[in-house]
Structure formats: structure tokens, C-alpha cells
Design an enzyme around this catalytic site. Structure first.
Site, PDB file in Angstrom:
ATOM      1  N   ASP A  43     -62.879 -27.799 -16.650  1.00  0.00           N
ATOM      2  CA  ASP A  43     -63.208 -28.354 -17.964  1.00  0.00           C
ATOM      3  C   ASP A  43     -62.173 -27.972 -19.020  1.00  0.00           C
ATOM      4  O   ASP A  43     -61.853 -28.771 -19.896  1.00  0.00           O
ATOM      5  CB  ASP A  43     -64.591 -27.878 -18.409  1.00  0.00           C
ATOM      6  N   GLY A  44     -61.660 -26.741 -18.959  1.00  0.00           N
ATOM      7  CA  GLY A  44     -60.653 -26.326 -19.927  1.00  0.00           C
ATOM      8  C   GLY A  44     -59.416 -27.189 -19.844  1.00  0.00           C
ATOM      9  O   GLY A  44     -58.856 -27.605 -20.866  1.00  0.00           O
ATOM     10  N   ASP A 143     -73.764 -12.919 -35.490  1.00  0.00           N
ATOM     11  CA  ASP A 143     -72.513 -12.736 -34.764  1.00  0.00           C
ATOM     12  C   ASP A 143     -71.610 -13.948 -34.926  1.00  0.00           C
ATOM     13  O   ASP A 143     -70.399 -13.864 -34.694  1.00  0.00           O
ATOM     14  CB  ASP A 143     -72.780 -12.500 -33.276  1.00  0.00           C
ATOM     15  N   THR A 154     -73.659 -28.803 -24.125  1.00  0.00           N
ATOM     16  CA  THR A 154     -74.059 -27.985 -22.972  1.00  0.00           C
ATOM     17  C   THR A 154     -73.121 -26.810 -22.742  1.00  0.00           C
ATOM     18  O   THR A 154     -73.292 -26.074 -21.772  1.00  0.00           O
ATOM     19  CB  THR A 154     -74.098 -28.837 -21.679  1.00  0.00           C
ATOM     20  N   ALA A 155     -72.133 -26.638 -23.598  1.00  0.00           N
ATOM     21  CA  ALA A 155     -71.168 -25.551 -23.436  1.00  0.00           C
ATOM     22  C   ALA A 155     -71.640 -24.324 -24.229  1.00  0.00           C
ATOM     23  O   ALA A 155     -72.744 -23.837 -24.045  1.00  0.00           O
ATOM     24  CB  ALA A 155     -69.779 -26.024 -23.856  1.00  0.00           C
ATOM     25  N   ASN A 157     -72.652 -24.015 -27.206  1.00  0.00           N
ATOM     26  CA  ASN A 157     -73.864 -24.311 -27.965  1.00  0.00           C
ATOM     27  C   ASN A 157     -75.125 -24.018 -27.152  1.00  0.00           C
ATOM     28  O   ASN A 157     -76.080 -23.413 -27.643  1.00  0.00           O
ATOM     29  CB  ASN A 157     -73.838 -25.779 -28.394  1.00  0.00           C
ATOM     30  N   SER A 159     -75.374 -22.051 -24.509  1.00  0.00           N
ATOM     31  CA  SER A 159     -75.447 -20.612 -24.251  1.00  0.00           C
ATOM     32  C   SER A 159     -76.037 -19.861 -25.437  1.00  0.00           C
ATOM     33  O   SER A 159     -76.664 -18.817 -25.273  1.00  0.00           O
ATOM     34  CB  SER A 159     -74.050 -20.062 -23.930  1.00  0.00           C
ATOM     35  N   ALA A 178     -76.677 -15.262 -32.236  1.00  0.00           N
ATOM     36  CA  ALA A 178     -77.312 -13.948 -32.451  1.00  0.00           C
ATOM     37  C   ALA A 178     -77.623 -13.717 -33.929  1.00  0.00           C
ATOM     38  O   ALA A 178     -77.132 -12.764 -34.539  1.00  0.00           O
ATOM     39  CB  ALA A 178     -76.436 -12.825 -31.894  1.00  0.00           C
TER      40      ALA A 178
END
Length: 253
Positions: A43-44, A143, A154-155, A157, A159, A178
Site C-alpha cells: 500500500d505504501g 496524542d 481503514t488505515a 483512522n 486504528s 488517544a
């Protein structure tokens, strides 16, 4: 008439080997004269390829020679021309980031997935959030925070416990990372036309960095994020395995 295919591969040996084999079988054209660009990697690398070729007319079809490969199709060296002819197209508008730093400089970058602000020191960041010139949150202690496109939802965001957005939706996700205060705030859904301004409170004591698809700017004091409709990334997927299906499927795993 055969498709003019340009192959691009990451530095990973598995990607380089795939490119060599595909080039022998299908030929290899210059990207600026190709009908389609095939990106081999993860993906990167797909994000890097989309950024690098955004001025070209050719769509990009990815085949996974990396790890997760959310933006990629399954790798196979068979029937490639047929797969490309049958592929479904998704159009992605990136985000535009303008980051102002403590030394008075302005930095611009584009992000296909997300623009994120992250604390760059031992103490939590303090951010003020302004949407379309209206203060929506006078202080977010966290944080970090991010604005995500549907394609990127789905990346990072996801997480950070942000929502998965349907690919055709005209919305952006604003998600806290956080959050400490307000402790239960998990973010907001904004119209795609919204302009989000983050102001860093006390940037000397609580330094913050900004990232646009991993392009980092340190010591920011103000970061403006908006969708960039003038740029359209064309991404190809095998039928039945497009971004819309993938985004729905991710919500049931």
C-alpha cells in the site's frame, strides 16, 4: 490492440522479480505514454505511485507484492491484459495540507489517506479545532488528531477507532488519537467541502508534527486541511473486489 502497460515496482526483491517477469511477458512502456500503470508492491508503494503519477492520464492498477495490500489486487502473471480490460475504476480525491511552522514557513502536501497531527514531545498535544471558520472545539488534549478520506478510513483512522466511510460518500472523518480531554470524544463526520483548521496551543511546551501520507512537517503551529477536487486519482480493481466492497467487508471482520 494491446494495452500499453508501464510497470513500477518497489525495491523489495519480490516486487523487482515480479516486474522482471511481467516485463518479459507484456513489454514495458514509459509511464507518460502508457494506457495503464501497474504498481507492484504494498500500500505504501501504491500511495507513492499515485502521488508521483497524478499529472498523467493513465489509471493505476496495483498488484500486491507487499504485506496488507488493501489498495492492491491479488498478484498473478496470467491474463493481465484481460484483468486490466475488465477492471473497475474508483476515483479518489486527495486532501490538501497547508502546515505553518514556528519559524514562519508554510509547507504544502497532498494526502490520499489522511492528514494527521501528532504530539512530538513527552506531553500531550493541545489543539483548537476550527471548521469553516467556526471554532468547534476550543481545546482537545490528545496524542493527536487526523482527517481521513473514505479511501484512507481503514488505515490509521480505523486504528484510532474512527469510522469506516463508504468510498462514494462525500464526507471526511475527523478522529482523535488517544483523546484525554474531552475524554470520550471520538471525532466527527464532516462534509467533503469542509475546511478544517488545527491550531496548536502552546507549541513550544507541547510540540506537534503534521503528516500527509507520511510526509512529515515538524514544529507546526497551524494546519489547514481540505479536500482537493481538482486532483482525481484513478485506481483500478478486479470486478467484485473494488474499494466499496473492501470497505464494507472490513466492517464485518
Amino acid at each position: 490492440m494491446s494495452l500499453r502497460i508501464a510497470f513500477a515496482a518497489s525495491h523489495a526483491p519480490i516486487a523487482q522479480s515480479a516486474k522482471a517477469g511481467l516485463t518479459r511477458r507484456y513489454g514495458d512502456h514509459a509511464e507518460d505514454g502508457a494506457d495503464v500503470i501497474v504498481a507492484l508492491g504494498g500500500d505504501g508503494f501504491m500511495l507513492d505511485t499515485l502521488h508521483r503519477t497524478q499529472e498523467l492520464n493513465a489509471p493505476v492498477y496495483g498488484m500486491n507484492r507487499g504485506t496488507v495490500g488493501f489498495l492492491m489486487n491479488e498478484y498473478s502473471d496470467h491474463r493481465l491484459e484481460d484483468r486490466l480490460a475488465e477492471a473497475e475504476e474508483a476515483v479518489i480525491n486527495p486532501l490538501s495540507m497547508t502546515a505553518e511552522t514556528r519559524d514562519g514557513r508554510s509547507h504544502r502536501a497532498l494526502a490520499i489517506n489522511e492528514v494527521s497531527l501528532l504530539r512530538a514531545g513527552p506531553q500531550a498535544a493541545q489543539l483548537r479545532i476550527i471548521v469553516d471558520d467556526k471554532v468547534r472545539m476550543s481545546e482537545l488534549v490528545c496524542d493527536g488528531a487526523l482527517v481521513s478520506t473514505p479511501a484512507g478510513s481503514t488505515a490509521y483512522n480505523y486504528s484510532a477507532h474512527g469510522p469506516i466511510l463508504p468510498i462514494g460518500s462525500d464526507v471526511l472523518a475527523l478522529t482523535a488519537v488517544a483523546a484525554f480531554r474531552p475524554r470520550r470524544w471520538r471525532g466527527a463526520l464532516l462534509p467533503k467541502s469542509a475546511e478544517v483548521l488545527f491550531e496548536v496551543i502552546d507549541p513550544e511546551k507541547r510540540p506537534v508534527m503534521a503528516e500527509a501520507d507520511s510526509r512529515a512537517v515538524r514544529d507546526v503551529v497551524r494546519v489547514t486541511v481540505r479536500s482537493e477536487p481538482s486532483i482525481a486519482h484513478r485506481v483500478l480493481f478486479d470486478p467484485g473486489h473494488g474499494l466499496e466492497e473492501r470497505l464494507i467487508r472490513e466492517q464485518f471482520v
